[in-house]
Design a protein around this motif. Structure first.
Motif, mmCIF file in Angstrom:
data_model
loop_
_atom_site.group_PDB
_atom_site.id
_atom_site.type_symbol
_atom_site.label_atom_id
_atom_site.label_comp_id
_atom_site.label_asym_id
_atom_site.label_seq_id
_atom_site.Cartn_x
_atom_site.Cartn_y
_atom_site.Cartn_z
ATOM 1 N N UNK A 267 0.803 -1.218 0.000
ATOM 2 C CA UNK A 267 0.000 0.000 0.000
ATOM 3 C C UNK A 267 0.843 1.280 0.000
ATOM 4 N N UNK A 268 2.108 1.129 -0.280
ATOM 5 C CA UNK A 268 2.943 2.313 -0.443
ATOM 6 C C UNK A 268 2.578 3.039 -1.738
ATOM 7 N N UNK A 269 2.896 4.309 -1.787
ATOM 8 C CA UNK A 269 2.633 5.094 -2.991
ATOM 9 C C UNK A 269 3.359 4.486 -4.186
ATOM 10 N N UNK A 270 2.612 4.265 -5.260
ATOM 11 C CA UNK A 270 3.156 3.755 -6.521
ATOM 12 C C UNK A 270 3.783 2.369 -6.396
ATOM 13 N N UNK A 271 3.229 1.545 -5.516
ATOM 14 C CA UNK A 271 3.739 0.186 -5.387
ATOM 15 C C UNK A 271 3.518 -0.567 -6.695
ATOM 16 N N UNK A 272 4.350 -1.558 -6.943
ATOM 17 C CA UNK A 272 4.289 -2.301 -8.204
ATOM 18 C C UNK A 272 3.013 -3.141 -8.294
ATOM 19 N N UNK A 273 2.317 -3.297 -7.188
ATOM 20 C CA UNK A 273 1.052 -4.034 -7.213
ATOM 21 C C UNK A 273 -0.126 -3.131 -7.560
ATOM 22 N N UNK A 274 0.062 -1.837 -7.451
ATOM 23 C CA UNK A 274 -1.024 -0.886 -7.648
ATOM 24 C C UNK A 274 -1.352 -0.710 -9.122
ATOM 25 N N UNK A 275 -2.638 -0.802 -9.439
ATOM 26 C CA UNK A 275 -3.126 -0.471 -10.781
ATOM 27 C C UNK A 275 -3.683 0.948 -10.791
ATOM 28 N N UNK A 276 -4.300 1.339 -9.675
ATOM 29 C CA UNK A 276 -4.764 2.728 -9.537
ATOM 30 C C UNK A 276 -4.860 3.071 -8.064
ATOM 31 N N UNK A 277 -4.381 4.268 -7.719
ATOM 32 C CA UNK A 277 -4.412 4.761 -6.355
ATOM 33 C C UNK A 277 -4.914 6.206 -6.335
ATOM 34 N N UNK A 289 -1.301 11.900 4.929
ATOM 35 C CA UNK A 289 -1.654 10.520 5.260
ATOM 36 C C UNK A 289 -3.029 10.195 4.691
ATOM 37 N N UNK A 290 -3.281 8.908 4.516
ATOM 38 C CA UNK A 290 -4.587 8.483 4.022
ATOM 39 C C UNK A 290 -5.622 8.587 5.130
ATOM 40 N N UNK A 291 -6.864 8.812 4.733
ATOM 41 C CA UNK A 291 -7.942 8.800 5.720
ATOM 42 C C UNK A 291 -8.119 7.417 6.330
ATOM 43 N N UNK A 292 -7.812 6.371 5.551
ATOM 44 C CA UNK A 292 -7.927 5.018 6.083
ATOM 45 C C UNK A 292 -7.004 4.835 7.295
ATOM 46 N N UNK A 351 2.946 11.980 9.459
ATOM 47 C CA UNK A 351 4.112 12.147 8.596
ATOM 48 C C UNK A 351 4.115 13.547 8.010
ATOM 49 N N UNK A 352 5.286 13.999 7.604
ATOM 50 C CA UNK A 352 5.408 15.293 6.927
ATOM 51 C C UNK A 352 5.630 15.110 5.433
ATOM 52 N N UNK A 353 5.637 13.847 4.992
ATOM 53 C CA UNK A 353 5.729 13.528 3.565
ATOM 54 C C UNK A 353 4.734 12.420 3.265
ATOM 55 N N UNK A 354 4.328 12.306 2.010
ATOM 56 C CA UNK A 354 3.377 11.274 1.623
ATOM 57 C C UNK A 354 4.131 9.971 1.358
ATOM 58 N N UNK A 355 3.774 8.942 2.096
ATOM 59 C CA UNK A 355 4.395 7.628 1.914
ATOM 60 C C UNK A 355 3.416 6.599 1.353
ATOM 61 N N UNK A 356 2.126 6.806 1.569
ATOM 62 C CA UNK A 356 1.114 5.845 1.129
ATOM 63 C C UNK A 356 0.022 6.560 0.342
ATOM 64 N N UNK A 357 -0.482 5.887 -0.671
ATOM 65 C CA UNK A 357 -1.663 6.330 -1.393
ATOM 66 C C UNK A 357 -2.802 5.353 -1.096
ATOM 67 N N UNK A 358 -4.029 5.834 -1.180
ATOM 68 C CA UNK A 358 -5.185 4.953 -1.011
ATOM 69 C C UNK A 358 -5.280 4.019 -2.216
ATOM 70 N N UNK A 359 -5.306 2.732 -1.959
ATOM 71 C CA UNK A 359 -5.379 1.741 -3.022
ATOM 72 C C UNK A 359 -6.817 1.596 -3.500
#
Length: 477
Positions: A267-277, A289-292, A351-359
């Motif tokens: 669930x990291x930003x732009x992970x190789x498993x992600x098709x759309x985030x 951070x994500x709301x999740x 966090x002060x930087x984005x590390x995760x995107x909502x999958x």
């Protein structure tokens, strides 16, 4: 709240300030429901807003930003993710939030505020997509290549919103314009027609969009993004052959996608498993951070109005002890008297930087789609091979595909179990699966004991029916 003619005229010749127009325009949408809004002639606005490739792209980016903020898609209290998990058997409420409790008890009142937010925010996204499509149609300063690409992105997002509307509410109006007078009196369209509309939009999008992500950011629609949703659509429509064809192409695109061995990286930003985030940056410049993560991770004892849900015992009991997802995707908070378990797919709560995107769409779902499609075509060995990809990643033993006595029903049961374990708290998968497979009404499923057919659809919000005399309430409400 209205955009004045003076404001429009003052901006007409200032292309670079297009974003001010679109933001103010959309603020009017957020202050009232989409069917109430009388906007200035969009053909006039579009000549300024869509005067170049650059300004048109900003309008498209506005749609993606809105997905990060809109109730139905933002992962917050009124989102598909939260409310649909409550309707299913994966979540329990931990606070006296009666709007949520109604979803948990499958007894939603037509005036439930969260239900209204869900409905109206999905239609707001559709309204924005229609506005972009109209602007692209009327513009003269946009290149053919950009016009085609941006139209494909808008159609994908529109289809995405309709997919959830038709699955949560059944028959719904198909809104094709920004003309409030037409929108205010629309009748519902049949489920068949809504799905046909979704398929047309996704086919159009997959035809014109490219395979590559812009700057490596997996937050805008690509051809594969449209294909991933289309594979799900065909699965829901029980077109097993088409579902397999589409999921197979995604799985075979190993240069773009792979199942990550480390569950903590999925669930990291732009992970190789992600098709759309969806990036939390769309909510504003200080959203990291994500709301999740914000509402699911328990860091204080319930009841806590900002942490309203926890995972159900029924869901936890579906896991084998050796399942790595039980360890890496589920956290716990011990009050001393009780242990609460929470989703821990998203781990960054500060966090002060984005590390995760909502999958939103990922490769694991495509393996499960292909497995189910193959099982229904009685290619059980191939279905088990796909299923084992998910099980092996979770460090579960493989299911033998050489046993001659294995039945289609047992394979399909195993697929549904893995769908629950793998896709929990992601976009209502469990609720939609329970409904489409007929399991929602089974006595073996731990839902509200009084649930019946009429509870399988959410009610049309009372406010919408009051405004539109042609909207008919769903049965049972």
């Amino acid at each position: 709240m209205w955009i004045t003619n003076n404001l429009i005229n003052s901006i007409k010749n200032m292309k670079t300030r297009f974003l001010i127009v679109i933001i103010l325009f959309l603020l009017q949408v957020s202050c009232a429901k989409f069917v109430e809004i009388e906007v200035p002639d969009y053909k006039i606005i579009s000549k300024t807003v869509f005067s170049s490739d650059e300004t048109a792209e900003r309008a498209v980016l506005g749609i993606y930003n809105e997905l990060a903020k809109a109730d139905f898609s933002n992962g917050d209290f009124s989102s598909v993710t939260t409310l649909s998990e409550l309707s299913a058997d994966n979540f329990n409420t931990t606070t006296l939030n009666y709007s949520m409790i109604e979803f948990e008890q499958n007894n939603i009142s037509p005036n439930n505020s969260y239900n209204l937010n869900l409905w109206s925010s999905a239609y707001k996204i559709i309204y924005m997509c229609n506005a972009v499509l109209e602007g692209l149609e009327f513009s003269e300063g946009i290149s053919s290549e950009s016009r085609t690409k941006f139209s494909g992105e808008a159609k994908f997002v529109r289809a995405f919103a309709y997919f959830y509307l038709v699955n949560l509410y059944g028959e719904v109006p198909i809104v094709l314009t920004t003309d409030y007078r037409k929108n205010a009196v629309l009748h519902k369209s049949s489920i068949e027609d809504v799905y046909g509309f979704i398929i047309n939009d996704l086919n159009d999008a997959s035809t014109v969009l490219g395979n590559n992500y812009i700057a490596g950011e997996r937050i805008r629609a690509s051809r594969f993004t449209a294909m991933a949703l289309l594979a799900r659509v065909y699965l829901f429509l029980e077109d097993w052959e088409m579902a397999e064809v589409l999921s197979n192409e995604l799985i075979e695109s190993s240069e773009n996608y792979t199942l990550l061995k480390n569950l903590d990286e999925v669930f990291l930003a732009n992970s190789k498993e992600a098709i759309w985030q969806i990036s939390p940056a769309g909510r504003g410049p200080l959203s990291f951070i994500t709301n999740e993560a914000r509402i699911f991770i328990l860091n204080s004892p319930p009841p806590n109005s900002q942490k309203p849900v926890a995972l159900s015992d029924d869901f936890l009991n579906s896991f084998n002890e050796e399942d790595r997802r039980l360890v890496q995707w589920i956290g716990n908070y011990n009050t001393g008297n009780q242990v609460f378990h929470y989703p821990y797919k998203y781990k960054v709560n500060s966090s002060s930087v984005i590390e995760e995107y909502s999958m939103v769409l990922r490769l694991a779902e495509q393996y499960l789609i292909r497995a189910e499609a193959r099982a229904y075509q009685d290619r059980l060995s191939a279905a088990i091979t796909d299923l084992n990809k998910i099980r092996e990643r979770a460090q579960l033993p493989s299911i033998s595909s050489s046993t001659s006595s294995i039945s289609r029903e047992s394979v399909l049961d195993s697929i549904q179990i893995e769908r629950r374990r793998e896709l929990f708290t992601e976009w209502g998968h469990r609720w939609l699966d329970l409904k489409r497979t007929g399991m929602a009404l089974s006595p073996w499923i731990s839902l509200n004991s009084n649930i019946d057919n009429s509870d399988l659809l959410y009610p049309i919000p009372d406010q919408e029916i009051i405004k539109n005399p042609n909207l008919i309430q769903n049965e049972g409400y």
